[in-house]
Design an enzyme around this catalytic site. Sequence first.
Site, PDB file in Angstrom:
ATOM      1  CE1 TYR A   1      38.914  40.388  39.163  1.00 48.55           C
ATOM      2  CE2 TYR A   1      38.020  38.951  40.861  1.00 48.55           C
ATOM      3  CZ  TYR A   1      38.822  40.020  40.499  1.00 48.55           C
ATOM      4  OH  TYR A   1      39.528  40.701  41.460  1.00 48.55           O
TER       5      TYR A   1
ATOM      6  N   PRO B   1      42.934  39.053  48.233  1.00 47.39           N
ATOM      7  CG  PRO B   1      43.590  41.088  47.336  1.00 47.39           C
ATOM      8  CD  PRO B   1      43.534  39.632  47.021  1.00 47.39           C
TER       9      PRO B   1
HETATM   10  P1  NDP Z   1      41.814  49.376  40.308  1.00 49.29           P
HETATM   11  O1  NDP Z   1      40.779  49.267  39.240  1.00 49.29           O
HETATM   12  O2  NDP Z   1      41.627  50.375  41.390  1.00 49.29           O
HETATM   13  O3  NDP Z   1      43.247  49.612  39.641  1.00 49.29           O
HETATM   14  C1  NDP Z   1      43.644  48.740  38.644  1.00 49.29           C
HETATM   15  C2  NDP Z   1      45.058  49.059  38.219  1.00 49.29           C
HETATM   16  O4  NDP Z   1      45.447  48.089  37.228  1.00 49.29           O
HETATM   17  C3  NDP Z   1      45.169  50.425  37.545  1.00 49.29           C
HETATM   18  O5  NDP Z   1      46.434  50.983  37.855  1.00 49.29           O
HETATM   19  C4  NDP Z   1      45.101  50.091  36.074  1.00 49.29           C
HETATM   20  O6  NDP Z   1      45.781  51.012  35.225  1.00 49.29           O
HETATM   21  C5  NDP Z   1      45.850  48.761  36.060  1.00 49.29           C
HETATM   22  N1  NDP Z   1      45.541  47.950  34.896  1.00 49.29           N
HETATM   23  C6  NDP Z   1      44.348  47.487  34.469  1.00 49.29           C
HETATM   24  N2  NDP Z   1      44.501  46.785  33.326  1.00 49.29           N
HETATM   25  C7  NDP Z   1      45.830  46.806  33.045  1.00 49.29           C
HETATM   26  C8  NDP Z   1      46.622  46.300  31.997  1.00 49.29           C
HETATM   27  N3  NDP Z   1      46.087  45.581  30.988  1.00 49.29           N
HETATM   28  N4  NDP Z   1      47.953  46.548  32.002  1.00 49.29           N
HETATM   29  C9  NDP Z   1      48.524  47.271  32.997  1.00 49.29           C
HETATM   30  N5  NDP Z   1      47.824  47.786  34.024  1.00 49.29           N
HETATM   31  C10 NDP Z   1      46.495  47.559  34.035  1.00 49.29           C
HETATM   32  O7  NDP Z   1      41.950  47.898  40.894  1.00 49.29           O
HETATM   33  P2  NDP Z   1      42.139  47.408  42.408  1.00 49.29           P
HETATM   34  O8  NDP Z   1      43.208  48.188  43.056  1.00 49.29           O
HETATM   35  O9  NDP Z   1      40.827  47.315  43.049  1.00 49.29           O
HETATM   36  O10 NDP Z   1      42.645  45.904  42.164  1.00 49.29           O
HETATM   37  C11 NDP Z   1      44.017  45.568  42.104  1.00 49.29           C
HETATM   38  C12 NDP Z   1      44.129  44.053  42.037  1.00 49.29           C
HETATM   39  O11 NDP Z   1      43.534  43.472  43.186  1.00 49.29           O
HETATM   40  C13 NDP Z   1      43.422  43.443  40.834  1.00 49.29           C
HETATM   41  O12 NDP Z   1      44.160  42.357  40.340  1.00 49.29           O
HETATM   42  C14 NDP Z   1      42.122  42.956  41.430  1.00 49.29           C
HETATM   43  O13 NDP Z   1      41.572  41.911  40.680  1.00 49.29           O
HETATM   44  C15 NDP Z   1      42.577  42.514  42.800  1.00 49.29           C
HETATM   45  N6  NDP Z   1      41.524  42.455  43.791  1.00 49.29           N
HETATM   46  C16 NDP Z   1      40.859  43.604  44.153  1.00 49.29           C
HETATM   47  C17 NDP Z   1      39.883  43.527  45.115  1.00 49.29           C
HETATM   48  C18 NDP Z   1      39.174  44.734  45.578  1.00 49.29           C
HETATM   49  O14 NDP Z   1      38.318  44.567  46.442  1.00 49.29           O
HETATM   50  N7  NDP Z   1      39.458  45.908  45.084  1.00 49.29           N
HETATM   51  C19 NDP Z   1      39.508  42.257  45.733  1.00 49.29           C
HETATM   52  C20 NDP Z   1      40.284  41.140  45.292  1.00 49.29           C
HETATM   53  C21 NDP Z   1      41.251  41.258  44.357  1.00 49.29           C
HETATM   54  P3  NDP Z   1      45.058  52.413  34.809  1.00 49.29           P
HETATM   55  O15 NDP Z   1      45.162  53.292  36.031  1.00 49.29           O
HETATM   56  O16 NDP Z   1      45.866  52.896  33.667  1.00 49.29           O
HETATM   57  O17 NDP Z   1      43.657  52.066  34.445  1.00 49.29           O
END
Ligand code: NDP
Length: 241
Positions: free
Chosen positions: A147, A177
């Site tokens: 990651y 974030p």
């Molecule tokens: P969630 O797990 O809550 O949501 C992830 C989203 O990404 C879902 O809508 C999921 O779809 C979608 N997704 C996952 N894989 C794919 C794919 N191969 N193609 C299309 N869509 C995909 O994640 P977060 O909201 O927590 O994170 C969002 C972003 O922020 C990410 O990039 C994460 O790395 C980054 N981030 C998050 C942090 C946190 O504290 N939460 C901190 C730092 C960065 P589905 O609903 O169909 O599964």
Amino acid sequence: MAKVALVTGGSRGIGAAISVALKAAGYEVAANYAGNDEAAAAFTAETGIPTYKWSVADYDACVEGIRRVEADLGPISVLVNNAGITRDAMFHKMTPQQWKEVVDTNLTGLFNMTHPVWNGMRDRKFGRVINISSINGQKGQAGQANYSAAKAGDLGFTKALAQEGARAGITVNAICPGYIGTEMVRAIDEKVLNERIIPQIPVGRLGEPEEIARCVVFLAADDAGFITGATISANGGQFFV
Ligand code: NDP
């Protein structure tokens, strides 16, 4: 006419907040997702924002998905590369599959999504590409070699592409974030969250998805054209670059 914004992983978590905030700011929004049909249907029912299913890890699926979005809504002006996954393991236990899945989604996904919209943005002399990286791509995190590497790669991608897009009116920026209270983070053991993670955050709490969405709306704006290649850290003071 309203500009079209596409948010990957836009139906849950941070992405859902971004989709909602962009809609509130006047954009025509499409939210992509990977497989959680139930969450996507509930999101559309609640917000009126259409959802489109494909994996950002699959280039051909991205080309086809973007074609569908543009046929329905019009040319994409704002692309938010938000979709991301974790497959955590200490490196000595990390499998090639765990490495590959994270790099394919969190890094190659940015190529797969940005490449098909890039020429259109160049032709129209306007574009906003906003990449959601992570604090762990800036500082590295034990248990997340995959990651951290992918998210650090997102920052290199952002800076290189910013230089290529500048003359064509395309800005490319990243947001890093810190810990945001989404399912991804709430899945962490509660004891670890309360005793080890939250005490490391100077503001004393997890961030809210809406706080990241606010950064996206700022960077997407027509009058944000002088900001490109930048990284906004939104992490409650946990890490300074
Ligand atoms: P969630 O797990 O809550 O949501 C992830 C989203 O990404 C879902 O809508 C999921 O779809 C979608 N997704 C996952 N894989 C794919 C794919 N191969 N193609 C299309 N869509 C995909 O994640 P977060 O909201 O927590 O994170 C969002 C972003 O922020 C990410 O990039 C994460 O790395 C980054 N981030 C998050 C942090 C946190 O504290 N939460 C901190 C730092 C960065 P589905 O609903 O169909 O599964």
